[in-house]
Write a protein that holds these residues in place. Structure first.
Motif, PDB file in Angstrom:
ATOM      1  N   ILE A 161       0.849  -1.182   0.000  1.00  0.00           N
ATOM      2  CA  ILE A 161       0.000   0.000   0.000  1.00  0.00           C
ATOM      3  C   ILE A 161       0.888   1.237   0.000  1.00  0.00           C
ATOM      4  CG2 ILE A 161      -1.777   1.287   1.268  1.00  0.00           C
ATOM      5  CD1 ILE A 161      -2.829  -1.371   0.284  1.00  0.00           C
ATOM      6  N   ASP A 162       0.711   2.104  -0.986  1.00  0.00           N
ATOM      7  CA  ASP A 162       1.480   3.349  -1.046  1.00  0.00           C
ATOM      8  C   ASP A 162       0.874   4.403  -0.125  1.00  0.00           C
ATOM      9  OD1 ASP A 162       3.070   2.164  -2.960  1.00  0.00           O
ATOM     10  OD2 ASP A 162       2.238   3.278  -4.653  1.00  0.00           O
ATOM     11  N   HIS A 163       1.726   5.169   0.531  1.00  0.00           N
ATOM     12  CA  HIS A 163       1.323   6.392   1.241  1.00  0.00           C
ATOM     13  C   HIS A 163       0.255   6.162   2.314  1.00  0.00           C
ATOM     14  CE1 HIS A 163       3.643   7.786  -2.045  1.00  0.00           C
ATOM     15  NE2 HIS A 163       2.681   8.062  -2.891  1.00  0.00           N
ATOM     16  N   LEU A 164       0.314   5.004   2.990  1.00  0.00           N
ATOM     17  CA  LEU A 164      -0.656   4.681   4.054  1.00  0.00           C
ATOM     18  C   LEU A 164      -2.103   4.713   3.549  1.00  0.00           C
ATOM     19  CD1 LEU A 164       0.632   7.067   6.932  1.00  0.00           C
ATOM     20  CD2 LEU A 164       1.669   4.940   6.191  1.00  0.00           C
ATOM     21  N   ALA A 165      -2.285   4.632   2.226  1.00  0.00           N
ATOM     22  CA  ALA A 165      -3.601   4.771   1.584  1.00  0.00           C
ATOM     23  C   ALA A 165      -4.181   6.175   1.777  1.00  0.00           C
ATOM     24  CB  ALA A 165      -4.593   3.713   2.057  1.00  0.00           C
ATOM     25  N   LYS A 166      -3.302   7.160   1.872  1.00  0.00           N
ATOM     26  CA  LYS A 166      -3.698   8.568   1.902  1.00  0.00           C
ATOM     27  C   LYS A 166      -4.811   8.868   2.917  1.00  0.00           C
ATOM     28  CE  LYS A 166      -1.874   9.959  -2.500  1.00  0.00           C
ATOM     29  NZ  LYS A 166      -1.983  10.890  -3.622  1.00  0.00           N
ATOM     30  N   PRO A 167      -4.518   8.691   4.193  1.00  0.00           N
ATOM     31  CA  PRO A 167      -5.523   8.983   5.219  1.00  0.00           C
ATOM     32  C   PRO A 167      -5.811  10.483   5.319  1.00  0.00           C
ATOM     33  CG  PRO A 167      -3.399   8.511   6.233  1.00  0.00           C
ATOM     34  CD  PRO A 167      -3.241   8.235   4.769  1.00  0.00           C
ATOM     35  N   PRO A 168      -6.992  10.854   5.883  1.00  0.00           N
ATOM     36  CA  PRO A 168      -7.359  12.276   5.983  1.00  0.00           C
ATOM     37  C   PRO A 168      -6.652  12.954   7.159  1.00  0.00           C
ATOM     38  CG  PRO A 168      -9.148  10.904   6.793  1.00  0.00           C
ATOM     39  CD  PRO A 168      -8.083   9.960   6.295  1.00  0.00           C
ATOM     40  N   ILE A 169      -5.330  13.120   7.020  1.00  0.00           N
ATOM     41  CA  ILE A 169      -4.516  13.642   8.124  1.00  0.00           C
ATOM     42  C   ILE A 169      -4.845  15.102   8.412  1.00  0.00           C
ATOM     43  CG2 ILE A 169      -2.156  14.116   8.908  1.00  0.00           C
ATOM     44  CD1 ILE A 169      -1.251  11.687   7.221  1.00  0.00           C
ATOM     45  N   LYS A 170      -5.039  15.889   7.372  1.00  0.00           N
ATOM     46  CA  LYS A 170      -5.317  17.312   7.592  1.00  0.00           C
ATOM     47  C   LYS A 170      -6.578  17.502   8.424  1.00  0.00           C
ATOM     48  CE  LYS A 170      -5.317  21.780   5.242  1.00  0.00           C
ATOM     49  NZ  LYS A 170      -5.256  22.473   3.933  1.00  0.00           N
ATOM     50  N   CYS A 192       3.169  -2.102   3.708  1.00  0.00           N
ATOM     51  CA  CYS A 192       2.732  -0.709   3.671  1.00  0.00           C
ATOM     52  C   CYS A 192       3.933   0.230   3.616  1.00  0.00           C
ATOM     53  CB  CYS A 192       1.885  -0.385   4.905  1.00  0.00           C
ATOM     54  SG  CYS A 192       1.123   1.258   4.858  1.00  0.00           S
ATOM     55  N   LYS A 193       3.880   1.177   2.681  1.00  0.00           N
ATOM     56  CA  LYS A 193       4.917   2.210   2.606  1.00  0.00           C
ATOM     57  C   LYS A 193       4.551   3.377   3.527  1.00  0.00           C
ATOM     58  CE  LYS A 193       6.655   1.306  -2.031  1.00  0.00           C
ATOM     59  NZ  LYS A 193       6.857   1.817  -3.392  1.00  0.00           N
ATOM     60  N   VAL A 194       5.469   3.694   4.417  1.00  0.00           N
ATOM     61  CA  VAL A 194       5.307   4.866   5.276  1.00  0.00           C
ATOM     62  C   VAL A 194       5.890   6.038   4.483  1.00  0.00           C
ATOM     63  CG1 VAL A 194       5.771   5.854   7.540  1.00  0.00           C
ATOM     64  CG2 VAL A 194       5.428   3.386   7.302  1.00  0.00           C
ATOM     65  N   SER A 195       5.048   6.586   3.642  1.00  0.00           N
ATOM     66  CA  SER A 195       5.463   7.587   2.650  1.00  0.00           C
ATOM     67  C   SER A 195       4.289   8.505   2.378  1.00  0.00           C
ATOM     68  CB  SER A 195       5.884   6.887   1.349  1.00  0.00           C
ATOM     69  OG  SER A 195       4.790   6.148   0.813  1.00  0.00           O
ATOM     70  N   GLY A 196       4.572   9.671   1.823  1.00  0.00           N
ATOM     71  CA  GLY A 196       3.510  10.527   1.319  1.00  0.00           C
ATOM     72  C   GLY A 196       2.596  11.143   2.361  1.00  0.00           C
ATOM     73  N   PHE A 197       2.890  10.912   3.634  1.00  0.00           N
ATOM     74  CA  PHE A 197       1.973  11.423   4.668  1.00  0.00           C
ATOM     75  C   PHE A 197       2.014  12.936   4.774  1.00  0.00           C
ATOM     76  CE2 PHE A 197       5.885   9.789   6.660  1.00  0.00           C
ATOM     77  CZ  PHE A 197       6.386  10.946   7.236  1.00  0.00           C
TER      78      PHE A 197
END
Length: 275
Positions: A161-170, A192-197
């Motif tokens: 999974i790239d970028h933690l599946a783009k969670p709604p961090i903001k 899981c890639k810990v990336s893009g957060f």
């Protein structure tokens, strides 16, 4: 143990091909080549990287292969191939002869969730394992339930999974994403890639405390053997850049043992991509 950046991009910028790079992303509206990245990796003690496709074409795959062949620190390529093509076997046989190619990716975040469960697409992914290729899952958090069905149906295939599946961090929303990512993590064939957060957070103001709840979920769900570092450079230049990403993760990983840190910073990527 080598340190590997499992997720970064190179491109020759073109405003039409790269229309996803909008005007508020002016800092990355330019070319990015290995010569731009190498000193950054060196500064942070990173030994090599995986170049990931940013354009859906075999020309993109061939472009990245060429860069890898001429820059030994580019240890592997995640390219693109038409997974629904009738001649897919022929193309996969060809890419098996291209040593840098380790896996493939389709930009699923731009597709409806149902796309990844279409018969032709699933059949295509089902062929990757036959040739020893991995598959990078680029999705948004809303698509996780579809991804869970995909990885459950193809238990022999290695997924990440790239970028933690783009969670709604903001928005600092955790609960629904956490339930969905935990369901995916129950499948042992998924990393899981810990990336893009950083680009899912407030670009200008994020801190570790904003990211920590999401890191906690992923590290607990996947365990230390199935998480890997990725910078998402140069996209991460939009939100603090390489140094801020690395320093955030170093601080988070401080309680972990040296052996566990080695896995995160390189060992798991080496294993997953068969470097």
């Amino acid at each position: 143990m080598l340190k590997i950046d499992s997720h970064q991009h190179f491109w020759k910028y073109h405003p039409v091909k790269d229309a996803w790079i909008t005007d508020d992303m002016a800092v990355i509206q330019r070319d990015f080549y290995p010569g731009d990245l190498q000193p950054v990796l060196k500064e942070h003690g990173i030994d090599g990287c995986i170049a990931v496709q940013a354009d859906q074409s075999e020309a993109e795959t061939d472009f990245l292969v060429g860069l890898a062949c001429n820059n030994p620190f580019v240890k592997g390529v995640v390219g693109w191939v038409d997974l629904r093509a009738d001649n897919l076997d022929e193309r996969l046989k060809y890419y098996k002869t291209q040593e840098p190619v380790k896996g493939f990716r389709h930009i699923l975040q731009a597709e409806p969730g149902e796309f990844m469960l279409e018969e032709k697409f699933m059949r295509g992914i089902g062929k990757l394992n036959e040739y020893g290729f991995t598959y990078d899952v680029l999705i948004t958090h809303e698509q996780l339930p579809y991804a869970e069905k995909l990885v459950a149906a193809l238990q022999q295939q290695k997924f990440v999974i790239d970028h933690l599946a783009k969670p709604p961090i903001k928005a600092q929303e955790v609960e629904t994403w956490a339930q969905d990512i935990e369901a995916v993590a129950k499948h042992p064939n998924v990393y899981c890639k810990v990336s893009g957060f950083c680009t899912e957070a407030d670009w200008d103001n994020w801190q570790l405390k904003d990211i920590e709840p999401y890191l906690d979920v992923v590290f607990n769900a996947f365990g230390i053997n199935r998480v890997m570092f990725g910078s998402d450079w140069p996209v991460s230049l939009l939100a603090g850049g390489y140094s801020k990403t690395v320093e955030c993760l170093k601080e988070y990983l401080d309680p972990y043992t040296s052996a566990e840190k080695d896995k995160f910073w390189g060992g798991n990527a080496i294993s997953f991509y068969n470097l």
